[in-house]
Design a protein around this motif. Sequence first.
Motif, PDB file in Angstrom:
ATOM      1  N   TRP A  47      -5.814   3.708   1.300  1.00  0.00           N
ATOM      2  CA  TRP A  47      -5.625   4.716   2.360  1.00  0.00           C
ATOM      3  C   TRP A  47      -4.508   5.701   2.028  1.00  0.00           C
ATOM      4  O   TRP A  47      -4.572   6.858   2.438  1.00  0.00           O
ATOM      5  CB  TRP A  47      -5.412   4.083   3.725  1.00  0.00           C
ATOM      6  CG  TRP A  47      -4.369   3.028   3.914  1.00  0.00           C
ATOM      7  CD1 TRP A  47      -4.583   1.694   4.098  1.00  0.00           C
ATOM      8  CD2 TRP A  47      -2.941   3.214   4.004  1.00  0.00           C
ATOM      9  NE1 TRP A  47      -3.386   1.028   4.284  1.00  0.00           N
ATOM     10  CE2 TRP A  47      -2.368   1.943   4.234  1.00  0.00           C
ATOM     11  CE3 TRP A  47      -2.106   4.327   3.929  1.00  0.00           C
ATOM     12  CZ2 TRP A  47      -0.990   1.738   4.369  1.00  0.00           C
ATOM     13  CZ3 TRP A  47      -0.728   4.142   4.062  1.00  0.00           C
ATOM     14  CH2 TRP A  47      -0.189   2.869   4.277  1.00  0.00           C
ATOM     15  N   GLU A  70     -15.854   0.802  -1.828  1.00  0.00           N
ATOM     16  CA  GLU A  70     -15.845  -0.662  -1.938  1.00  0.00           C
ATOM     17  C   GLU A  70     -16.799  -1.067  -3.044  1.00  0.00           C
ATOM     18  O   GLU A  70     -17.877  -0.496  -3.196  1.00  0.00           O
ATOM     19  CB  GLU A  70     -16.271  -1.284  -0.612  1.00  0.00           C
ATOM     20  CG  GLU A  70     -16.146  -2.790  -0.544  1.00  0.00           C
ATOM     21  CD  GLU A  70     -16.438  -3.315   0.848  1.00  0.00           C
ATOM     22  OE1 GLU A  70     -17.538  -3.856   1.044  1.00  0.00           O
ATOM     23  OE2 GLU A  70     -15.569  -3.152   1.739  1.00  0.00           O
ATOM     24  N   ARG A  75     -11.796  -3.440  -2.034  1.00  0.00           N
ATOM     25  CA  ARG A  75     -11.456  -2.106  -1.553  1.00  0.00           C
ATOM     26  C   ARG A  75     -10.912  -1.232  -2.673  1.00  0.00           C
ATOM     27  O   ARG A  75     -10.321  -1.719  -3.627  1.00  0.00           O
ATOM     28  CB  ARG A  75     -10.411  -2.200  -0.446  1.00  0.00           C
ATOM     29  CG  ARG A  75     -10.933  -2.672   0.871  1.00  0.00           C
ATOM     30  CD  ARG A  75      -9.833  -2.944   1.869  1.00  0.00           C
ATOM     31  NE  ARG A  75      -8.612  -2.153   1.679  1.00  0.00           N
ATOM     32  CZ  ARG A  75      -7.534  -2.286   2.446  1.00  0.00           C
ATOM     33  NH1 ARG A  75      -7.537  -3.162   3.434  1.00  0.00           N
ATOM     34  NH2 ARG A  75      -6.461  -1.555   2.219  1.00  0.00           N
ATOM     35  N   ARG A 273      -8.869  -1.019   7.660  1.00  0.00           N
ATOM     36  CA  ARG A 273      -8.089  -0.808   6.434  1.00  0.00           C
ATOM     37  C   ARG A 273      -6.627  -0.502   6.710  1.00  0.00           C
ATOM     38  O   ARG A 273      -5.766  -0.786   5.878  1.00  0.00           O
ATOM     39  CB  ARG A 273      -8.687   0.347   5.624  1.00  0.00           C
ATOM     40  CG  ARG A 273     -10.056   0.030   5.057  1.00  0.00           C
ATOM     41  CD  ARG A 273     -10.343   0.825   3.813  1.00  0.00           C
ATOM     42  NE  ARG A 273     -11.615   0.431   3.216  1.00  0.00           N
ATOM     43  CZ  ARG A 273     -11.959   0.688   1.960  1.00  0.00           C
ATOM     44  NH1 ARG A 273     -11.138   1.329   1.167  1.00  0.00           N
ATOM     45  NH2 ARG A 273     -13.125   0.300   1.493  1.00  0.00           N
TER      46      ARG A 273
END
Length: 297
Positions: A47, A70, A75, A273
């Motif tokens: 992120w 993903e 991730r 996330r």
Amino acid sequence: MTYKVIQVPDTARQLEQLGTKEKFWFEDEHRQLHLFKVARDNTGEDWAEKISAELCEALGLPHADYELAEHEGRRGVLTPRFHPEGGRLVFGNELLSFVVAEYETAPRHRRVHHTLGRVLAMLEAGNVGPPLGWDVASGLVSGESVFVGYLMLDTLIGNQDRHDQNWGVLLLDGGVHLQPTYDHASSLGRLLSDEACALRLASKDANQSVAHYVTRARSALYPPSGTKTMLTLDAFEAAARRNPKAATYWLERLASLEDDVMTNIIDQVPDSRMGAASKDFAFQMLRLNKSRLLDKK
């Protein structure tokens, strides 16, 4: 609305050796080459990369595109190759090795020859142009002027990873261009858990506050002498003294970046996330760093 999360297919791939993080290249259905970068466990590297790219877009900074992704339950982020066919990327470590004989033998994270002055001088002396597609109508016509914007970004997001392979130039058809900015995963408190962010946001201890946290961010660039890297704000200020026109341009762009735009960029990260406290912490970082930068205007 949240950012999309792309499912990366388990297709034939080629490992990328550059850098320390796990990553690989693959071709999508249109035969376009993309890089998947794995986010290390218990970090917000994915992120942080996505938010930083969206902030670059809002500021008008040339940047690599990133999408949340993903692969087999892991991730990460996905980024398309940003240089054209026939172009060659040359990274800072290779460039500096031409002028500092012992450069490549220095320890990876103790390269004291990776100084801000040397980087800016190299961009200027090498007649490095701005990234491909840059609008010279902005008045900034050199790669060095755009790099000043990268240093402002590093201060804004608390990026501590502007090392010698996280900047470079593109050689194409006899021209030399600054690469777009990329690899911003080491920013925005991405190593802090949601619980740690909540504690810092609520703490009455000045040393645990967000305001104290943002002052500690260090660039991977060194001053002319010394063995300690520069604080990100100090690096930007030094570049601003060298190129005040560029600094003024980028600070004006920053001044126009409203709080609701920053909030919207952060809030679109899926809650799965990035927790609420981490989002608030990242916003407070941006708000405080924006103020610290504009105080220098």
